[in-house]
Motif scaffolding. Structure first.
Motif, PDB file in Angstrom:
ATOM      1  N   ARG A 144      33.614  42.654  37.562  1.00  0.00           N
ATOM      2  CA  ARG A 144      33.020  41.352  37.232  1.00  0.00           C
ATOM      3  C   ARG A 144      31.502  41.458  37.118  1.00  0.00           C
ATOM      4  NH1 ARG A 144      30.841  37.861  40.616  1.00  0.00           N
ATOM      5  NH2 ARG A 144      31.871  38.746  42.457  1.00  0.00           N
ATOM      6  N   LEU A 145      30.876  42.086  38.110  1.00  0.00           N
ATOM      7  CA  LEU A 145      29.412  42.209  38.082  1.00  0.00           C
ATOM      8  C   LEU A 145      28.952  43.128  36.954  1.00  0.00           C
ATOM      9  CD1 LEU A 145      28.622  42.459  41.913  1.00  0.00           C
ATOM     10  CD2 LEU A 145      28.363  40.465  40.410  1.00  0.00           C
ATOM     11  N   GLY A 146      29.743  44.164  36.693  1.00  0.00           N
ATOM     12  CA  GLY A 146      29.398  45.100  35.623  1.00  0.00           C
ATOM     13  C   GLY A 146      29.415  44.451  34.252  1.00  0.00           C
ATOM     14  N   PHE A 152      32.209  55.514  43.736  1.00  0.00           N
ATOM     15  CA  PHE A 152      33.345  54.637  43.423  1.00  0.00           C
ATOM     16  C   PHE A 152      32.950  53.632  42.341  1.00  0.00           C
ATOM     17  CE2 PHE A 152      36.673  51.730  45.757  1.00  0.00           C
ATOM     18  CZ  PHE A 152      37.581  51.929  44.734  1.00  0.00           C
ATOM     19  N   ALA A 153      31.785  53.020  42.517  1.00  0.00           N
ATOM     20  CA  ALA A 153      31.309  52.043  41.530  1.00  0.00           C
ATOM     21  C   ALA A 153      31.082  52.686  40.164  1.00  0.00           C
ATOM     22  CB  ALA A 153      30.023  51.386  42.025  1.00  0.00           C
ATOM     23  N   LEU A 154      30.493  53.885  40.152  1.00  0.00           N
ATOM     24  CA  LEU A 154      30.289  54.606  38.888  1.00  0.00           C
ATOM     25  C   LEU A 154      31.619  54.815  38.166  1.00  0.00           C
ATOM     26  CD1 LEU A 154      27.741  57.506  39.639  1.00  0.00           C
ATOM     27  CD2 LEU A 154      27.405  55.568  38.110  1.00  0.00           C
ATOM     28  N   ALA A 155      32.630  55.227  38.920  1.00  0.00           N
ATOM     29  CA  ALA A 155      33.949  55.476  38.322  1.00  0.00           C
ATOM     30  C   ALA A 155      34.550  54.193  37.764  1.00  0.00           C
ATOM     31  CB  ALA A 155      34.881  56.101  39.366  1.00  0.00           C
ATOM     32  N   VAL A 156      34.377  53.072  38.475  1.00  0.00           N
ATOM     33  CA  VAL A 156      34.902  51.787  37.989  1.00  0.00           C
ATOM     34  C   VAL A 156      34.249  51.430  36.658  1.00  0.00           C
ATOM     35  CG1 VAL A 156      35.016  49.306  38.428  1.00  0.00           C
ATOM     36  CG2 VAL A 156      35.484  50.911  40.290  1.00  0.00           C
ATOM     37  N   MET A 157      32.929  51.589  36.578  1.00  0.00           N
ATOM     38  CA  MET A 157      32.222  51.260  35.332  1.00  0.00           C
ATOM     39  C   MET A 157      32.689  52.160  34.186  1.00  0.00           C
ATOM     40  SD  MET A 157      30.453  48.737  36.312  1.00  0.00           S
ATOM     41  CE  MET A 157      29.850  48.082  37.874  1.00  0.00           C
ATOM     42  N   GLU A 158      32.778  53.443  34.484  1.00  0.00           N
ATOM     43  CA  GLU A 158      33.181  54.426  33.470  1.00  0.00           C
ATOM     44  C   GLU A 158      34.582  54.123  32.942  1.00  0.00           C
ATOM     45  OE1 GLU A 158      35.089  58.795  33.790  1.00  0.00           O
ATOM     46  OE2 GLU A 158      33.343  58.468  35.067  1.00  0.00           O
ATOM     47  N   SER A 166      36.242  51.396  33.102  1.00  0.00           N
ATOM     48  CA  SER A 166      36.359  50.057  32.540  1.00  0.00           C
ATOM     49  C   SER A 166      35.590  49.908  31.232  1.00  0.00           C
ATOM     50  CB  SER A 166      35.845  49.018  33.557  1.00  0.00           C
ATOM     51  OG  SER A 166      36.552  49.081  34.766  1.00  0.00           O
ATOM     52  N   GLY A 167      34.872  50.961  30.843  1.00  0.00           N
ATOM     53  CA  GLY A 167      34.092  50.906  29.611  1.00  0.00           C
ATOM     54  C   GLY A 167      32.929  49.946  29.689  1.00  0.00           C
ATOM     55  N   LEU A 168      32.340  49.803  30.890  1.00  0.00           N
ATOM     56  CA  LEU A 168      31.236  48.864  31.089  1.00  0.00           C
ATOM     57  C   LEU A 168      29.897  49.596  31.064  1.00  0.00           C
ATOM     58  CD1 LEU A 168      32.841  46.742  33.928  1.00  0.00           C
ATOM     59  CD2 LEU A 168      32.364  45.965  31.595  1.00  0.00           C
ATOM     60  N   ASP A 169      28.955  49.061  30.319  1.00  0.00           N
ATOM     61  CA  ASP A 169      27.643  49.683  30.174  1.00  0.00           C
ATOM     62  C   ASP A 169      26.670  49.078  31.192  1.00  0.00           C
ATOM     63  OD1 ASP A 169      25.660  51.296  29.175  1.00  0.00           O
ATOM     64  OD2 ASP A 169      25.104  49.912  27.569  1.00  0.00           O
ATOM     65  N   CYS A 206      45.292  51.877  38.206  1.00  0.00           N
ATOM     66  CA  CYS A 206      45.078  50.467  38.565  1.00  0.00           C
ATOM     67  C   CYS A 206      44.306  49.730  37.476  1.00  0.00           C
ATOM     68  CB  CYS A 206      44.327  50.383  39.900  1.00  0.00           C
ATOM     69  SG  CYS A 206      44.052  48.703  40.466  1.00  0.00           S
ATOM     70  N   ILE A 207      43.213  50.328  37.027  1.00  0.00           N
ATOM     71  CA  ILE A 207      42.404  49.683  35.988  1.00  0.00           C
ATOM     72  C   ILE A 207      43.191  49.536  34.691  1.00  0.00           C
ATOM     73  CG2 ILE A 207      40.402  50.085  34.465  1.00  0.00           C
ATOM     74  CD1 ILE A 207      38.870  51.015  36.942  1.00  0.00           C
ATOM     75  N   GLY A 208      44.082  50.486  34.427  1.00  0.00           N
ATOM     76  CA  GLY A 208      44.943  50.388  33.254  1.00  0.00           C
ATOM     77  C   GLY A 208      45.836  49.161  33.259  1.00  0.00           C
ATOM     78  N   GLU A 209      46.097  48.636  34.461  1.00  0.00           N
ATOM     79  CA  GLU A 209      46.956  47.448  34.595  1.00  0.00           C
ATOM     80  C   GLU A 209      46.167  46.150  34.622  1.00  0.00           C
ATOM     81  OE1 GLU A 209      50.185  47.116  37.073  1.00  0.00           O
ATOM     82  OE2 GLU A 209      50.996  49.091  36.647  1.00  0.00           O
ATOM     83  N   MET A 210      44.843  46.257  34.767  1.00  0.00           N
ATOM     84  CA  MET A 210      44.028  45.041  34.910  1.00  0.00           C
ATOM     85  C   MET A 210      43.738  44.399  33.547  1.00  0.00           C
ATOM     86  SD  MET A 210      41.284  45.887  37.930  1.00  0.00           S
ATOM     87  CE  MET A 210      41.856  45.923  39.652  1.00  0.00           C
TER      88      MET A 210
END
Length: 284
Positions: A167-169, A223-229, A231-234, A280-284
């Motif tokens: 969300r923040l990303g 962990f946060a870096l991986a979530v951004m990566e 999720s395709g978030l810049d 998990c992210i694939g399901e979100m």
């Protein structure tokens, strides 16, 4: 064994157990506080008498770590006393019990993965009340019961670090995330499968302790870096020390747990945290 009571069923882990439940040959009774107030000793006894579950998976917990520093009584009721009531009822009615605990029972000052024999030394009200819950079970000496400690839980359900970062990303171009607290994320679906797989054949003359998280080690920053990566978030993630992000409750600086006992005794295979996060992210 065919009837399983799941408490805290609307939380992350309880929701994942519900999601997987159709894959297991059990009858599930899913409850949250509206159906069963586990802090009410008489209500717990009446529920067991009426429903006669063969096993209990206690997913209920007071997990507001910072709020617990002020709301000690409520945290103790849910994390300690309610666990005692469930354990007593399980013992009286001959039900298996699996209780979920936390890495916060350790002081976080170590530098090697904590195994089940490591001495607990909680540094927060949350950790202290969770440890009291563990000890309430152990002191009863219930056969066929297990305490499963886990860490950094996230899921497609509920609120968690992964959802917050996504969300923040999406809203910001830059985020500061603590880089000096190290542990291992746990996908609640993998934890749910671990618990459901162990239930049918698990037997022990005493309460057993197991540690379960995904494999690997990272900081919250990693962990946060991986979530951004994934999720395709810049969004740029900047590492900061813990003192730049003070919280009411002290967090463990190192809370990696050894899963060797679970792997050796239960034959479980555990995936890496990055692979689990990708699923998990694939399901979100």
């Amino acid at each position: 064994m065919n009837k399983i009571l799941v408490t805290g069923a609307s939380g992350q882990l309880g929701s994942e157990i519900r999601h997987l439940s159709s894959q297991y040959p059990f009858e599930f009774i899913f409850t949250d506080v509206a159906e069963l107030d586990i802090t009410d000793e008489q209500a717990v006894r009446h529920f067991f008498e009426t429903n006669k579950p063969n096993a209990v998976v206690n997913c209920a917990a007071y997990t507001a770590v910072d709020r617990a520093e002020e709301d000690i009584e409520t945290a103790d009721k849910i994390n300690h006393l309610a666990v005692k009531y469930l354990a007593q009822a399980a013992q009286e009615y001959g039900a298996k019990l699996v209780h979920v605990s936390t890495d916060y029972v350790f002081d976080g000052n170590g530098h090697r993965p904590y195994d089940e024999l490591a001495t607990p030394d909680p540094q927060s009200v949350y950790g202290d009340t969770k440890l009291k819950g563990e000890r309430a079970i152990i002191e009863l000496g219930i056969a066929d019961s297990a305490i499963v400690r886990t860490s950094w839980v996230y899921s497609t359900f509920g609120n968690n670090f992964v959802k917050t970062m996504r969300r923040l990303g999406a809203e910001r171009s830059e985020l500061n995330v603590v880089a000096d607290q190290v542990g291992t994320p746990t996908y609640a679906r993998d934890l749910a499968a671990f618990i459901l797989d162990m239930l049918p054949d698990f037997a022990s003359p005493k309460t057993e302790l197991f540690h379960f998280s995904n494999e690997g080690v990272c900081s919250w920053y990693d962990f946060a870096l991986a979530v951004m990566e994934m999720s395709g978030l810049d969004c740029k993630v900047k590492p900061i020390p813990s003192e730049k992000y003070p919280t009411p409750a002290k967090r463990p600086f190192y809370s990696v747990m050894s899963k060797e006992k679970a792997k050796a005794q239960l034959g479980v295979e555990i995936g890496h945290w990055r692979d689990a996060l990708q699923r998990c992210i694939g399901e979100m």
